[in-house]
Design a protein around this motif. Structure first.
Motif, short mmCIF file in Angstrom:
data_model
loop_
_atom_site.label_atom_id
_atom_site.label_comp_id
_atom_site.label_asym_id
_atom_site.label_seq_id
_atom_site.Cartn_x
_atom_site.Cartn_y
_atom_site.Cartn_z
N THR A 27 1.28 -1.07 -0.05
CA THR A 27 -0.10 -0.38 -0.06
C THR A 27 0.93 1.66 -0.03
O THR A 27 0.63 2.17 -0.83
CB THR A 27 -1.08 -0.36 1.18
N VAL A 28 1.49 1.55 0.43
CA VAL A 28 3.00 2.49 0.47
C VAL A 28 3.83 2.82 -0.31
O VAL A 28 3.53 4.01 -1.09
CB VAL A 28 3.92 2.17 1.84
N ILE A 29 3.61 1.87 -1.19
CA ILE A 29 4.54 1.72 -2.53
C ILE A 29 3.54 2.60 -3.42
O ILE A 29 4.16 3.00 -4.51
CB ILE A 29 5.72 0.41 -2.72
N VAL A 30 2.14 1.90 -3.96
CA VAL A 30 1.55 2.61 -4.41
C VAL A 30 1.20 3.49 -4.14
O VAL A 30 1.42 4.25 -5.08
CB VAL A 30 -0.15 1.40 -4.30
N LEU A 31 1.07 4.25 -2.91
CA LEU A 31 0.72 5.76 -2.21
C LEU A 31 2.25 6.50 -2.92
O LEU A 31 1.53 6.96 -4.05
CB LEU A 31 0.70 5.57 -0.98
#
Length: 55
Positions: A27-31
């Protein structure tokens, strides 16, 4: 229809779901990626707009 739903249920049990820490990391990578490209394209648009206004 019932057979289809049973097949879906059986296939969903085979899915390898991410663990909590993996899900957080993804999720952090996508954001971060979305924010990066948002800023990149905004800056690119502003620069190109300024260049085109010169002509």
């Amino acid at each position: 229809m019932v057979k289809f739903l049973k097949d879906v249920n059986r296939e969903m049990r085979k899915v390898s779901w991410p663990k909590g820490n993996e899900l957080t990391r993804y999720t952090v990578i996508v954001l971060v990626t979305v924010i990066f490209f948002g800023v990149f394209f905004t800056v690119t648009d502003l620069v190109l707009s300024q260049i085109l206004e010169l002509f």
